[in-house]
Design a protein around this motif. Structure first.
Motif, PDB file in Angstrom:
ATOM      1  N   VAL A  24      -5.328 -31.288  24.680  1.00 51.37           N
ATOM      2  CA  VAL A  24      -4.930 -30.732  23.391  1.00 51.37           C
ATOM      3  C   VAL A  24      -6.162 -30.745  22.491  1.00 51.37           C
ATOM      4  O   VAL A  24      -6.858 -31.764  22.402  1.00 51.37           O
ATOM      5  CB  VAL A  24      -3.786 -31.566  22.755  1.00 51.37           C
ATOM      6  CG1 VAL A  24      -3.517 -31.128  21.331  1.00 51.37           C
ATOM      7  CG2 VAL A  24      -2.535 -31.473  23.597  1.00 51.37           C
ATOM      8  N   THR A  25      -6.434 -29.646  21.829  1.00 50.87           N
ATOM      9  CA  THR A  25      -7.592 -29.547  20.940  1.00 50.87           C
ATOM     10  C   THR A  25      -7.588 -30.681  19.921  1.00 50.87           C
ATOM     11  O   THR A  25      -6.575 -30.943  19.265  1.00 50.87           O
ATOM     12  CB  THR A  25      -7.591 -28.189  20.206  1.00 50.87           C
ATOM     13  OG1 THR A  25      -7.598 -27.147  21.185  1.00 50.87           O
ATOM     14  CG2 THR A  25      -8.806 -28.046  19.312  1.00 50.87           C
ATOM     15  N   GLY A  26      -8.713 -31.393  19.828  1.00 55.76           N
ATOM     16  CA  GLY A  26      -8.868 -32.461  18.853  1.00 55.76           C
ATOM     17  C   GLY A  26      -8.248 -33.790  19.253  1.00 55.76           C
ATOM     18  O   GLY A  26      -8.287 -34.741  18.479  1.00 55.76           O
ATOM     19  N   PRO A  78      -5.023 -49.232  25.981  1.00 50.78           N
ATOM     20  CA  PRO A  78      -4.781 -48.370  27.140  1.00 50.78           C
ATOM     21  C   PRO A  78      -5.643 -48.785  28.339  1.00 50.78           C
ATOM     22  O   PRO A  78      -6.677 -49.437  28.190  1.00 50.78           O
ATOM     23  CB  PRO A  78      -5.163 -46.982  26.638  1.00 50.78           C
ATOM     24  CG  PRO A  78      -6.076 -47.223  25.491  1.00 50.78           C
ATOM     25  CD  PRO A  78      -5.673 -48.527  24.893  1.00 50.78           C
ATOM     26  N   LEU A  79      -5.213 -48.367  29.518  1.00 50.63           N
ATOM     27  CA  LEU A  79      -5.984 -48.595  30.738  1.00 50.63           C
ATOM     28  C   LEU A  79      -7.279 -47.789  30.705  1.00 50.63           C
ATOM     29  O   LEU A  79      -8.334 -48.276  31.078  1.00 50.63           O
ATOM     30  CB  LEU A  79      -5.168 -48.200  31.967  1.00 50.63           C
ATOM     31  CG  LEU A  79      -3.886 -48.991  32.187  1.00 50.63           C
ATOM     32  CD1 LEU A  79      -3.050 -48.348  33.281  1.00 50.63           C
ATOM     33  CD2 LEU A  79      -4.206 -50.435  32.516  1.00 50.63           C
ATOM     34  N   PHE A  80      -7.175 -46.530  30.267  1.00 55.35           N
ATOM     35  CA  PHE A  80      -8.342 -45.682  30.072  1.00 55.35           C
ATOM     36  C   PHE A  80      -7.980 -44.515  29.179  1.00 55.35           C
ATOM     37  O   PHE A  80      -6.810 -44.226  28.970  1.00 55.35           O
ATOM     38  CB  PHE A  80      -8.961 -45.200  31.401  1.00 55.35           C
ATOM     39  CG  PHE A  80      -7.982 -44.664  32.412  1.00 55.35           C
ATOM     40  CD1 PHE A  80      -7.495 -43.373  32.336  1.00 55.35           C
ATOM     41  CD2 PHE A  80      -7.569 -45.457  33.468  1.00 55.35           C
ATOM     42  CE1 PHE A  80      -6.609 -42.887  33.267  1.00 55.35           C
ATOM     43  CE2 PHE A  80      -6.680 -44.980  34.424  1.00 55.35           C
ATOM     44  CZ  PHE A  80      -6.198 -43.686  34.322  1.00 55.35           C
ATOM     45  N   VAL A  81      -9.009 -43.872  28.622  1.00 56.78           N
ATOM     46  CA  VAL A  81      -8.846 -42.757  27.682  1.00 56.78           C
ATOM     47  C   VAL A  81      -9.761 -41.630  28.135  1.00 56.78           C
ATOM     48  O   VAL A  81     -10.895 -41.881  28.567  1.00 56.78           O
ATOM     49  CB  VAL A  81      -9.210 -43.196  26.241  1.00 56.78           C
ATOM     50  CG1 VAL A  81      -9.075 -42.045  25.261  1.00 56.78           C
ATOM     51  CG2 VAL A  81      -8.362 -44.379  25.805  1.00 56.78           C
ATOM     52  N   THR A  82      -9.282 -40.395  28.030  1.00 60.28           N
ATOM     53  CA  THR A  82     -10.139 -39.265  28.383  1.00 60.28           C
ATOM     54  C   THR A  82     -11.389 -39.290  27.517  1.00 60.28           C
ATOM     55  O   THR A  82     -11.372 -39.754  26.383  1.00 60.28           O
ATOM     56  CB  THR A  82      -9.403 -37.923  28.244  1.00 60.28           C
ATOM     57  OG1 THR A  82      -8.833 -37.815  26.942  1.00 60.28           O
ATOM     58  CG2 THR A  82      -8.323 -37.771  29.299  1.00 60.28           C
ATOM     59  N   VAL A  83     -12.490 -38.777  28.051  1.00 60.77           N
ATOM     60  CA  VAL A  83     -13.806 -38.918  27.437  1.00 60.77           C
ATOM     61  C   VAL A  83     -13.963 -38.038  26.191  1.00 60.77           C
ATOM     62  O   VAL A  83     -14.341 -38.505  25.131  1.00 60.77           O
ATOM     63  CB  VAL A  83     -14.913 -38.609  28.463  1.00 60.77           C
ATOM     64  CG1 VAL A  83     -16.278 -38.630  27.811  1.00 60.77           C
ATOM     65  CG2 VAL A  83     -14.849 -39.597  29.614  1.00 60.77           C
ATOM     66  N   ALA A  84     -13.683 -36.773  26.329  1.00 59.75           N
ATOM     67  CA  ALA A  84     -13.893 -35.838  25.220  1.00 59.75           C
ATOM     68  C   ALA A  84     -12.547 -35.332  24.694  1.00 59.75           C
ATOM     69  O   ALA A  84     -11.579 -35.227  25.452  1.00 59.75           O
ATOM     70  CB  ALA A  84     -14.738 -34.650  25.687  1.00 59.75           C
ATOM     71  N   THR A  85     -12.498 -35.025  23.399  1.00 53.18           N
ATOM     72  CA  THR A  85     -11.281 -34.432  22.857  1.00 53.18           C
ATOM     73  C   THR A  85     -11.057 -33.095  23.550  1.00 53.18           C
ATOM     74  O   THR A  85     -11.999 -32.369  23.855  1.00 53.18           O
ATOM     75  CB  THR A  85     -11.376 -34.234  21.331  1.00 53.18           C
ATOM     76  OG1 THR A  85     -12.473 -33.383  21.035  1.00 53.18           O
ATOM     77  CG2 THR A  85     -11.532 -35.556  20.611  1.00 53.18           C
ATOM     78  N   GLY A  86      -9.816 -32.820  23.837  1.00 54.07           N
ATOM     79  CA  GLY A  86      -9.458 -31.575  24.506  1.00 54.07           C
ATOM     80  C   GLY A  86      -9.487 -31.645  26.020  1.00 54.07           C
ATOM     81  O   GLY A  86      -9.014 -30.729  26.685  1.00 54.07           O
ATOM     82  N   ASP A  87     -10.047 -32.730  26.606  1.00 55.19           N
ATOM     83  CA  ASP A  87     -10.070 -32.864  28.065  1.00 55.19           C
ATOM     84  C   ASP A  87      -8.658 -33.078  28.597  1.00 55.19           C
ATOM     85  O   ASP A  87      -7.856 -33.789  27.992  1.00 55.19           O
ATOM     86  CB  ASP A  87     -10.909 -34.069  28.512  1.00 55.19           C
ATOM     87  CG  ASP A  87     -12.372 -33.752  28.682  1.00 55.19           C
ATOM     88  OD1 ASP A  87     -12.776 -32.594  28.433  1.00 55.19           O
ATOM     89  OD2 ASP A  87     -13.127 -34.664  29.063  1.00 55.19           O
TER      90      ASP A  87
END
Length: 108
Positions: A24-26, A78-87
Motif C-alpha cells: 500500500v502506498t506510504g 513484529p517479527l519483521f517489517v517490509t523494508v520500503a513503504t509500498g513493498d
C-alpha cells in the motif's frame, strides 16, 4: 483504540515468488505471526521477502501436515517489517507443491 491484526491467506502450488500481502502506498507491512503447512511429502522451503530483499532465512517444510507456527509475544514488536513503504510481502517457495497457511499483519 488500537489497531487489529489482519490475516492473509497463504495458498499456492507454484514455485517462486507469490504475493501474500499487497503493498500500500506510504505503508509498510508488519508481520506478527504466521502458520505455514507443506501440503505434500516433497521437501519444500519457504522464505519471506520485501520486494527483492530477503526478510527471513529459507525455512524447511519437510513433511506434509506438520505446520511451521511462529508468532510474536503479546508485548513484543513484529517479527519483521517490509523494508520500503509500498513493498508487498512475498513468500518464495522452492517447489511446485501445495503450501497453505496464514499471516497475521498490520499496515504501519
Amino acid at each position: 483504540m488500537g489497531s487489529f491484526l489482519q490475516n492473509a491467506v497463504v495458498d499456492t502450488a507454484a514455485s517462486g515468488n507469490v504475493t501474500v500481502v499487497a503493498g500500500v502506498t506510504g505503508k509498510r507491512i508488519a508481520v506478527y505471526g504466521y502458520t505455514i503447512v507443506n501440503g505434500a511429502t516433497t521437501a519444500q522451503t519457504v522464505q519471506f521477502k520485501s520486494g527483492t530483499t530477503v526478510l527471513s532465512g529459507a525455512m524447511s517444510l519437510s513433511q506434509a501436515a506438520v505446520p511451521l507456527v511462529v508468532q510474536a509475544g503479546p508485548s513484543s514488536g513484529p517479527l519483521f517489517v517490509t523494508v520500503a513503504t509500498g513493498d508487498a510481502l512475498i513468500i518464495t517457495t522452492s517447489a511446485a507443491t501445495q503450501v497453505s497457511g496464514h499471516v497475521g499483519y498490520q499496515y504501519v
